[in-house]
Design a protein around this motif. Structure first.
Motif, short mmCIF file in Angstrom:
data_model
loop_
_atom_site.label_atom_id
_atom_site.label_comp_id
_atom_site.label_asym_id
_atom_site.label_seq_id
_atom_site.Cartn_x
_atom_site.Cartn_y
_atom_site.Cartn_z
N ALA A 53 0.90 -1.30 -0.04
CA ALA A 53 0.07 0.11 0.03
C ALA A 53 0.82 1.22 0.09
O ALA A 53 2.08 1.35 0.67
CB ALA A 53 -0.88 0.04 1.25
N ILE A 54 0.64 2.35 -0.76
CA ILE A 54 1.24 3.48 -0.55
C ILE A 54 0.20 4.54 -0.29
O ILE A 54 -0.95 4.38 -0.88
CB ILE A 54 2.12 3.85 -2.16
CG1 ILE A 54 1.17 3.44 -3.12
CG2 ILE A 54 3.29 3.01 -2.03
CD1 ILE A 54 1.62 4.02 -4.53
N ARG A 55 0.60 5.61 0.11
CA ARG A 55 -0.11 6.77 0.46
C ARG A 55 -0.84 7.57 -0.78
O ARG A 55 0.08 7.76 -1.71
CB ARG A 55 0.66 7.97 1.37
CG ARG A 55 -0.03 8.44 2.22
CD ARG A 55 0.65 9.83 2.97
NE ARG A 55 0.14 10.86 2.29
CZ ARG A 55 0.73 11.95 2.50
NH1 ARG A 55 1.94 12.07 3.13
NH2 ARG A 55 0.23 13.05 2.14
N ASP A 56 -1.91 7.61 -0.84
CA ASP A 56 -2.47 8.68 -1.86
C ASP A 56 -2.11 10.19 -1.57
O ASP A 56 -2.49 10.62 -0.83
CB ASP A 56 -4.04 8.46 -1.81
CG ASP A 56 -4.42 9.24 -3.00
OD1 ASP A 56 -4.00 10.09 -3.56
OD2 ASP A 56 -5.83 8.82 -3.24
N THR A 57 -0.98 10.44 -2.48
CA THR A 57 -0.48 11.81 -2.35
C THR A 57 -1.25 13.04 -3.04
O THR A 57 -0.49 13.91 -2.92
CB THR A 57 1.15 11.84 -2.69
OG1 THR A 57 1.32 11.13 -4.12
CG2 THR A 57 1.73 11.06 -1.78
N ARG A 58 -2.45 12.70 -3.66
CA ARG A 58 -2.86 13.93 -4.45
C ARG A 58 -3.52 14.73 -3.49
O ARG A 58 -3.88 14.45 -2.31
CB ARG A 58 -3.98 13.19 -5.32
CG ARG A 58 -3.56 12.18 -6.28
CD ARG A 58 -4.72 11.75 -7.19
NE ARG A 58 -5.83 10.82 -5.98
CZ ARG A 58 -6.72 10.27 -6.36
NH1 ARG A 58 -7.25 10.40 -7.76
NH2 ARG A 58 -7.25 9.57 -5.52
N HIS A 59 -3.69 15.92 -4.02
CA HIS A 59 -4.60 16.99 -3.22
C HIS A 59 -6.04 16.31 -3.12
O HIS A 59 -6.29 15.44 -3.97
CB HIS A 59 -4.56 18.14 -4.12
CG HIS A 59 -5.43 19.18 -3.26
ND1 HIS A 59 -6.75 19.53 -3.22
CD2 HIS A 59 -4.93 20.20 -2.63
CE1 HIS A 59 -6.95 20.55 -2.52
NE2 HIS A 59 -5.79 21.08 -2.25
N TYR A 60 -6.74 16.74 -1.93
CA TYR A 60 -7.98 15.78 -1.55
C TYR A 60 -9.02 16.06 -2.72
O TYR A 60 -9.86 15.27 -2.97
CB TYR A 60 -8.29 16.03 -0.26
CG TYR A 60 -8.89 17.39 -0.01
CD1 TYR A 60 -10.18 17.77 -0.30
CD2 TYR A 60 -8.03 18.30 0.22
CE1 TYR A 60 -10.65 19.15 -0.06
CE2 TYR A 60 -8.55 19.84 0.50
CZ TYR A 60 -9.68 20.08 0.36
OH TYR A 60 -10.37 21.23 0.56
N ARG A 61 -8.77 17.28 -3.29
CA ARG A 61 -9.85 17.49 -4.28
C ARG A 61 -9.81 16.78 -5.38
O ARG A 61 -10.82 16.63 -6.18
CB ARG A 61 -9.44 19.09 -4.66
CG ARG A 61 -10.39 19.69 -3.62
CD ARG A 61 -10.76 21.25 -4.32
NE ARG A 61 -10.31 22.31 -3.74
CZ ARG A 61 -10.15 23.35 -4.26
NH1 ARG A 61 -10.52 23.84 -5.60
NH2 ARG A 61 -9.76 24.47 -3.74
N CYS A 62 -8.96 16.35 -5.96
CA CYS A 62 -8.49 15.24 -7.05
C CYS A 62 -9.44 14.02 -6.88
O CYS A 62 -10.02 13.48 -8.01
CB CYS A 62 -7.30 14.64 -7.12
SG CYS A 62 -5.75 16.04 -7.52
N ALA A 63 -9.79 13.59 -5.74
CA ALA A 63 -10.57 12.32 -5.56
C ALA A 63 -11.88 12.48 -6.08
O ALA A 63 -12.59 11.37 -6.32
CB ALA A 63 -10.42 11.83 -4.10
N SER A 64 -12.54 13.62 -6.25
CA SER A 64 -13.78 13.87 -6.26
C SER A 64 -13.86 14.34 -8.05
O SER A 64 -15.16 14.40 -8.46
CB SER A 64 -14.42 15.02 -5.62
OG SER A 64 -13.69 16.05 -5.54
N LEU A 65 -12.97 14.40 -8.77
CA LEU A 65 -12.81 14.65 -10.00
C LEU A 65 -13.53 13.35 -10.82
O LEU A 65 -13.36 12.09 -10.28
CB LEU A 65 -11.46 14.97 -10.78
CG LEU A 65 -10.83 16.14 -10.10
CD1 LEU A 65 -9.65 16.44 -10.81
CD2 LEU A 65 -11.89 17.46 -10.14
#
Ligand code: UD2
Ligand code: MN
Length: 568
Positions: free
Chosen positions: A120-132
């Motif tokens: 498992a690796i950390r999801d390093t994106r800005h949190y707003r990316c997850a809702s695109l």
């Protein structure tokens, strides 16, 4: 009654202490089982406790969700790998006790092997990316990975991360190009994994020709290039394919996260960087210019970049072919990223970094492989080809920054020049002005001249004053007061420059401390006259004894005619 209560409290206290100890012991247990993703994540996350799923950490006033990507369940795993025997593949090549774990690959092989093939690796994106959201009908891509003697554990982790963290429908195939590695089985065995194909070069070609070979066999309409020691992160592929689908002339890269070459920790890279270079054609990450940074209200927006790092990008296949693929006369490693970047920008495309796409890469400090022609000569050959074909008059700055490049062989560039003409590409000056205005052009080498008018010379008097006087001395014996450097747009004498006092005709001209951004100091030649660039007026001596002024340009007039004479 009291005794019973005291006993109960004592028992509860002991139980509580034991429970706490057990919890802490669990928490500090080293991550020894590669398949245990929770302990893996915990071990590598700098004290933040991570477990698969969604967690939140609170920093200042912001809440940052952390999403840890899930490794697949076992039945999914066997589907992913088909008949491939992962255990046998990895255990056939083990570091022997006492071996230097850095020797062969320039990273800590022991640590890479210990991690196993998935984690498992950390999801390093800005949190707003997850809702695109992305189009449901994105085209599939061919993944192209070239390698020369890559470690089995890093290569397999690259492939598995792609299979685990991409929508299966988007992965048409994974094409491995084994660039004549010592052991052909490194590649061959991997082709037992569904979708994975292996091409082996019969001699060492280098990454440029190897990628072209891969691209030529790709069956998808979109190409995705990866290095052989990467781990892709959550939803890495969709943002890139989406941008290319919307406009096939875009060439897009992810933010490249850092996988530590020592302990293989997965570290988030800054989201404020783009690709740049200096005149020696040395790639560097640099901050986005401040005006662009201020204008970025949405952190999920693409970042325009003058160049890409080179290893990880997505490009439409027909655009790749239309633009001339790569310069296949470049060898082994290096320079191809500049050549591709200049070509894309100058011939009608664009380059961008997508912050919502993240891919980890093991950055190394040295090359773990040999260069048949030597590292330095190869880099010079490749960058010289890029400079000669694409940089026009600006290539002089490359040669000044890298004097050792002069006279070194770089082969024929006729085909690439023909390509440039056929594609009707813009000049490098356009690239400098529109894509990379932040790259400073070095100051022209100063040449000392006298500025003659008839038999008289322009000279300084005191700190600010100017006038015409008899030319004195000869050659290098000229007095300092009559020596001028014409460093367009400046006309300078040491640290002082010729400047107008106001922008109207008749204004006096004097000396003041140089500042190349100061509009009052900008001049250019106009025939024999020297024209002030902003006012459009010309330097005029009027009469030999009067002050120097600017007047309407009439270059044929004696008072405006300046004859620069270089001092030997
Ligand atoms: C960076 C790029 C790399 C390439 C290079 C400039 C990233 C993450 N990496 O260097 O892709 O653009 O700059 O040329 O942006 N390889 C071969 N044959 C060879 C030499 C290398 O197949 O003769 C493979 C190698 O195994 C690796 C890839 O090419 O998969 C890139 O080589 P690297 O990892 O040594 O380059 P890197 O990351 O330092
Ligand atoms: Mn690499």
């Amino acid at each position: 009654m009291r005794r019973i209560r005291a006993n109960a409290i004592a028992i509860l206290t002991v139980a509580w202490i034991l429970g706490t100890f057990y919890y802490l012991w669990q928490d500090n247990k080293p991550a020894s089982t590669p398949s245990s993703s929770a302990s893996q994540a915990r071990g590598r996350s700098h004290g933040q406790k991570l477990a698969p799923g969604r967690l939140e950490i609170h920093r200042d006033d912001r809440t940052i969700p952390l999403i840890v990507t899930q490794p697949p369940r076992t039945e999914q795993q066997s589907q992913l790998l088909g008949s491939f025997d992962e255990k046998a593949y990895l255990s056939a090549k083990q570091l022997k006790p006492g071996d230097d774990p850095y020797r062969e690959h320039a990273f800590n092989l022991q640590e890479s092997d210990r991690l196993g093939s998935e984690r498992a690796i950390r999801d390093t994106r800005h949190y707003r990316c997850a809702s695109l959201t992305y189009d449901a009908d994105l085209p599939a891509t061919s993944i192209i990975i070239t390698f020369h003697n890559e470690a089995r554990s890093t290569l397999l982790r690259t492939i598995k991360s792609v299979l685990m963290r991409s929508p299966p429908s988007l992965i048409q195939e994974i094409i491995l190009i084994d660039d004549f590695s010592t052991d052909p089985e490194d590649c061959q065995l991997l082709s037992q994994i569904p979708k994975v194909h292996c091409l082996r070069n019969i001699r060492r070609e280098g990454l440029i020709r190897s990628r072209v070979r891969g691209a030529n066999t790709a069956s998808a309409t979109v190409l995705t290039f990866l290095d052989s020691h990467c781990e892709v992160n959550a939803d890495w592929l969709q943002p890139m394919i989406q941008r290319v689908k919307e406009d096939h002339t875009r060439v897009v890269s992810p933010i490249i996260d850092v996988i530590s070459l020592d302990n293989f920790a997965y570290l988030a890279a800054s989201a404020d960087l783009r690709g740049g270079f200096d005149w020696s054609l040395h790639f560097k990450w640099e901050q986005i210019p401040i005006e662009q940074k201020m204008a970025r209200s949405d952190p999920t927006q693409p970042i325009r970049t003058p160049v890409i790092a080179g290893g990880i990008f997505v490009m439409d296949k027909s655009w790749f072919n239309h633009l001339g693929q790569y310069d296949t006369h470049m060898d082994i490693w290096g320079g191809e990223n500049f050549e591709l970047s200049f070509r894309v920008w100058m011939c009608g495309g664009s380059l961008e970094i997508l912050p919502c796409s993240r891919v980890g890469h093991v950055f190394r400090k040295r090359h773990p492989y040999d260069f048949p022609e030597g590292n330095a000569l190869t880099y010079i050959k490749n960058t010289r080809r890029a400079a000669e074909v694409w940089m026009d008059e600006y290539k002089q700055y490359y040669y000044s920054a890298r004097p050792s490049a002069q006279g070194k062989a770089f082969g024929s560039i006729a085909d690439r020049l023909t390509l440039r003409r056929k594609l009707n590409c813009k000049p490098f000056r356009w690239y400098m002005e529109n894509v990379y205005p932040e790259l400073r052009v070095p100051e022209q080498e100063a040449v000392s001249s006298v500025l003659k008018q008839g038999g008289l010379c322009l000279e300084t008097r005191g700190r600010e004053g100017l006038g015409l006087a008899e030319c004195r001395g000869a050659g290098t014996n000229r007095p300092q007061s009559q020596k001028w450097e014409l460093a367009e747009p400046l006309i300078r004498q040491q640290d002082l420059c010729l400047a107008i006092s106001a922008f109207t005709a008749g204004s006096k001209v004097r000396m003041e401390p140089c500042n190349s951004k100061e509009p009052r100091q900008k001049w250019k030649p106009k025939g024999p006259a020297l024209q002030h660039m902003v006012s459009g007026l010309c330097l005029d001596s009027q009469s030999t004894n009067g002050p120097l002024v600017i007047t309407q340009c009439r270059p044929q007039m004696a008072g405006q005619s300046w004859e620069p004479q270089v001092i030997a």
